[in-house]
Design a protein around this motif. Structure first.
Motif, PDB file in Angstrom:
ATOM      1  N   ASN A  21       0.793  -1.223   0.000  1.00  0.00           N
ATOM      2  CA  ASN A  21       0.000   0.000   0.000  1.00  0.00           C
ATOM      3  C   ASN A  21       0.829   1.278   0.000  1.00  0.00           C
ATOM      4  N   GLU A  22       1.882   1.339   0.821  1.00  0.00           N
ATOM      5  CA  GLU A  22       2.524   2.634   1.042  1.00  0.00           C
ATOM      6  C   GLU A  22       3.982   2.457   1.430  1.00  0.00           C
ATOM      7  N   VAL A  23       4.826   3.372   0.918  1.00  0.00           N
ATOM      8  CA  VAL A  23       6.230   3.466   1.302  1.00  0.00           C
ATOM      9  C   VAL A  23       6.530   4.928   1.618  1.00  0.00           C
ATOM     10  N   LEU A  24       7.058   5.189   2.805  1.00  0.00           N
ATOM     11  CA  LEU A  24       7.505   6.526   3.217  1.00  0.00           C
ATOM     12  C   LEU A  24       9.005   6.474   3.459  1.00  0.00           C
ATOM     13  N   ILE A  25       9.753   7.401   2.861  1.00  0.00           N
ATOM     14  CA  ILE A  25      11.204   7.445   3.042  1.00  0.00           C
ATOM     15  C   ILE A  25      11.627   8.889   3.266  1.00  0.00           C
ATOM     16  N   MET A  44      10.394   2.305  -8.346  1.00  0.00           N
ATOM     17  CA  MET A  44       9.663   2.328  -9.619  1.00  0.00           C
ATOM     18  C   MET A  44       8.740   1.124  -9.732  1.00  0.00           C
ATOM     19  N   ALA A  45       9.258  -0.053  -9.370  1.00  0.00           N
ATOM     20  CA  ALA A  45       8.447  -1.267  -9.458  1.00  0.00           C
ATOM     21  C   ALA A  45       7.253  -1.196  -8.517  1.00  0.00           C
ATOM     22  N   ALA A  46       7.478  -0.679  -7.308  1.00  0.00           N
ATOM     23  CA  ALA A  46       6.380  -0.568  -6.346  1.00  0.00           C
ATOM     24  C   ALA A  46       5.332   0.435  -6.828  1.00  0.00           C
ATOM     25  N   ALA A  47       5.781   1.575  -7.349  1.00  0.00           N
ATOM     26  CA  ALA A  47       4.839   2.590  -7.819  1.00  0.00           C
ATOM     27  C   ALA A  47       3.993   2.069  -8.973  1.00  0.00           C
ATOM     28  N   ARG A  48       4.605   1.297  -9.841  1.00  0.00           N
ATOM     29  CA  ARG A  48       3.880   0.786 -11.010  1.00  0.00           C
ATOM     30  C   ARG A  48       2.822  -0.242 -10.639  1.00  0.00           C
ATOM     31  N   ARG A  49       2.963  -0.874  -9.497  1.00  0.00           N
ATOM     32  CA  ARG A  49       1.920  -1.818  -9.077  1.00  0.00           C
ATOM     33  C   ARG A  49       0.926  -1.164  -8.122  1.00  0.00           C
ATOM     34  N   GLY A  50       0.988   0.176  -8.010  1.00  0.00           N
ATOM     35  CA  GLY A  50      -0.036   0.906  -7.286  1.00  0.00           C
ATOM     36  C   GLY A  50       0.297   1.285  -5.866  1.00  0.00           C
ATOM     37  N   VAL A  51       1.526   1.077  -5.410  1.00  0.00           N
ATOM     38  CA  VAL A  51       1.926   1.469  -4.059  1.00  0.00           C
ATOM     39  C   VAL A  51       2.130   2.986  -4.023  1.00  0.00           C
ATOM     40  N   GLN A  52       1.558   3.651  -3.019  1.00  0.00           N
ATOM     41  CA  GLN A  52       1.751   5.100  -2.853  1.00  0.00           C
ATOM     42  C   GLN A  52       3.103   5.338  -2.196  1.00  0.00           C
ATOM     43  N   ILE A  53       3.938   6.166  -2.817  1.00  0.00           N
ATOM     44  CA  ILE A  53       5.301   6.379  -2.337  1.00  0.00           C
ATOM     45  C   ILE A  53       5.537   7.866  -2.129  1.00  0.00           C
ATOM     46  N   ASP A  54       6.021   8.218  -0.931  1.00  0.00           N
ATOM     47  CA  ASP A  54       6.491   9.570  -0.633  1.00  0.00           C
ATOM     48  C   ASP A  54       7.974   9.475  -0.285  1.00  0.00           C
ATOM     49  N   LEU A  55       8.802  10.134  -1.070  1.00  0.00           N
ATOM     50  CA  LEU A  55      10.252  10.143  -0.885  1.00  0.00           C
ATOM     51  C   LEU A  55      10.688  11.573  -0.615  1.00  0.00           C
ATOM     52  N   THR A  56      11.285  11.811   0.555  1.00  0.00           N
ATOM     53  CA  THR A  56      11.774  13.142   0.918  1.00  0.00           C
ATOM     54  C   THR A  56      13.289  13.113   1.011  1.00  0.00           C
ATOM     55  N   SER A  71      12.627  12.437 -13.080  1.00  0.00           N
ATOM     56  CA  SER A  71      11.409  12.410 -13.888  1.00  0.00           C
ATOM     57  C   SER A  71      10.839  10.999 -14.024  1.00  0.00           C
ATOM     58  N   SER A  72      11.701   9.989 -14.029  1.00  0.00           N
ATOM     59  CA  SER A  72      11.190   8.622 -14.100  1.00  0.00           C
ATOM     60  C   SER A  72      10.453   8.243 -12.819  1.00  0.00           C
ATOM     61  N   LEU A  73      10.940   8.728 -11.671  1.00  0.00           N
ATOM     62  CA  LEU A  73      10.228   8.473 -10.415  1.00  0.00           C
ATOM     63  C   LEU A  73       8.888   9.184 -10.395  1.00  0.00           C
ATOM     64  N   THR A  74       8.902  10.480 -10.656  1.00  0.00           N
ATOM     65  CA  THR A  74       7.647  11.231 -10.594  1.00  0.00           C
ATOM     66  C   THR A  74       6.681  10.786 -11.686  1.00  0.00           C
ATOM     67  N   GLY A  75       7.230  10.376 -12.841  1.00  0.00           N
ATOM     68  CA  GLY A  75       6.369   9.879 -13.912  1.00  0.00           C
ATOM     69  C   GLY A  75       5.668   8.586 -13.546  1.00  0.00           C
ATOM     70  N   ALA A  76       6.295   7.799 -12.671  1.00  0.00           N
ATOM     71  CA  ALA A  76       5.683   6.552 -12.215  1.00  0.00           C
ATOM     72  C   ALA A  76       4.699   6.768 -11.073  1.00  0.00           C
ATOM     73  N   GLY A  77       4.632   8.020 -10.581  1.00  0.00           N
ATOM     74  CA  GLY A  77       3.688   8.318  -9.507  1.00  0.00           C
ATOM     75  C   GLY A  77       4.309   8.532  -8.150  1.00  0.00           C
ATOM     76  N   VAL A  78       5.641   8.477  -8.045  1.00  0.00           N
ATOM     77  CA  VAL A  78       6.304   8.723  -6.767  1.00  0.00           C
ATOM     78  C   VAL A  78       6.181  10.205  -6.428  1.00  0.00           C
ATOM     79  N   ARG A  79       5.767  10.517  -5.211  1.00  0.00           N
ATOM     80  CA  ARG A  79       5.702  11.900  -4.752  1.00  0.00           C
ATOM     81  C   ARG A  79       7.061  12.242  -4.130  1.00  0.00           C
ATOM     82  N   LEU A  80       7.843  13.010  -4.863  1.00  0.00           N
ATOM     83  CA  LEU A  80       9.201  13.351  -4.452  1.00  0.00           C
ATOM     84  C   LEU A  80       9.208  14.745  -3.843  1.00  0.00           C
TER      85      LEU A  80
END
Length: 399
Positions: A21-25, A44-56, A71-80
């Motif tokens: 479901n979620e990864v916070l870093i 990237m793999a986690a984001a592509r399978r629908g995991v919500q990721i916040d990376l600070t 851009s590859s991270l944010t394009g996959a849906g990672v909130r950077l």
């Protein structure tokens, strides 16, 4: 207990790969080397399978990430999110008040706390400059506290708006059941209401010590009251051991700590310099139960300026495990410093004593008069990366 990148990275990457479901870093340093690229791959793999990721990441500690990496991270849906963003020319100017924490929470059920960044210099194959460091993997109710803290840090750092409130609401998750017999406390330092929580917990443990204190810290230059508590403990019969850098990653680190050697040695504190490679750890044990692992050094930056986080653990098994590791360092990888090893002149010692008494005894209270700023994050959407590869943040992203 996780020691160095050899133990830490496989657990992190394995746990992210299993996230549902979620990864916070949060991390101070993320480099685009083999460790950073592996983290990028699993995120990237986690984001592509629908995991919500916040990376600070911290803008000062992680200044050189490429457009493609971001851009590859944010394009996959990672909130950077970038802490205290600045144009490239100025990213290494603001050294003070950094986001120095190293935290991970997976699915609200598992957390990692420590001092290890995402860079290849935490692996032994990096060579003589590879760092010695520690982290903790935790389950149980403490994970809920860290999870709530990390979400709140994002909300506090980003601009407020109706869209923001909906997107970054702190999710309510069930508190995990107790996972073992250890008691744990999550503590942090900020520039608001928790300016000295980590230092205060250290000093309480030192004052209550009855048998043994071992502190291993990369950057050691605490305030006078902290040093006085260490000397008082030694004088009442507690064995007080201090492990510092003997092969420092920055020469000024050893120079600053050495200014304290006479004062501590005369008070009965045993000093060991770790000489195998740079020491980057921030850990301690007291007696048979108390231990701490985290990101906070015992120096002016960590105690008065940076944003830090530690976990305090009261558990005999964990204490014994960390004590054995630190004892191994002292027995096999350290040089013990004796008074006769200090060769500076009497005049210099007198100057240093004056400095310690009249200046250091006022620290860290004087640090509160330094300019402070509220945490500021920039969320980087895909559109924030310019297509010409100039590696500049869009103005809207940093306002």
């Amino acid at each position: 207990m996780l020691e160095n990148g050899e133990e830490f990275y496989p657990r992190i990457f394995e746990t992210i790969a299993a996230a549902r479901n979620e990864v916070l870093i949060e991390t101070f340093i993320l480099y685009e080397d083999k460790v950073g690229k592996r983290l990028h791959e699993v995120l990237m793999a986690a984001a592509r399978r629908g995991v919500q990721i916040d990376l600070t990441v911290d803008a000062f500690g992680s200044p050189d990430l490429s457009d493609e990496f971001i851009s590859s991270l944010t394009g996959a849906g990672v909130r950077l999110h970038v802490f205290d963003p600045a144009p490239r020319l100025f990213r290494r100017v603001n050294y003070f008040r950094r986001m120095h924490r190293k935290l991970v929470v997976i699915d609200g059920m598992r957390a990692f706390i420590g001092g290890i960044n995402y860079s290849a210099d935490h692996l032994a194959d990096y060579g003589p400059e590879a760092k010695q460091d520690y982290a903790v993997e935790a389950e149980g109710p403490i994970v809920t506290e860290i999870h709530r803290f990390m979400h709140q840090a994002i909300r506090d750092g980003l601009p407020r708006s109706h869209w923001f409130q909906r997107r970054h609401a702190v999710p309510k998750i069930p508190t995990p059941p107790r996972a073992g017999n250890a008691d744990a406390l999550f503590v942090w330092r900020d520039n608001g209401q928790h300016t000295n929580d980590i230092e205060r917990q250290y000093r309480v443990a030192i004052r209550l010590a009855r048998k043994r204190i071992v502190i291993a810290n990369a950057y050691f230059f605490p305030g006078y009251t902290f040093l006085r508590d260490m000397r008082k403990a030694a004088r009442r019969g507690v064995e007080v051991c201090l492990i510092l850098q003997g092969k420092p990653d920055m020469a000024i680190v050893q120079t600053a700590a050495a200014m304290l050697y006479h004062y501590l040695l005369r008070g009965g504190v045993k000093i060991f310099e770790y000489c195998d490679r740079p020491l980057h750890g921030k850990v301690a044990v007291v007696d048979d139960e108390w231990a701490t692992v985290g990101s906070s050094n015992l120096d002016p930056l960590s105690l008065s300026l940076n944003l830090e986080a530690n976990v305090l653990i009261r558990d005999r098994d964990f204490n014994r495990q960390l004590s054995d590791k630190l004892q191994h360092l002292m027995n096999h990888s350290c040089k013990r410093i004796e008074t006769q090893d200090l060769t500076e002149s009497t005049a210099w010692r007198q100057v240093r004593s004056f400095f310690l008494f009249h200046v250091l005894r006022r620290y860290p209270s004087w640090a509160g008069y330094l300019p402070a700023h509220a945490p500021r994050l920039a969320s980087l959407p895909e559109a924030a990366i310019e297509p010409d590869g100039a590696d500049r943040l869009d103005d809207k992203a940093i306002q």
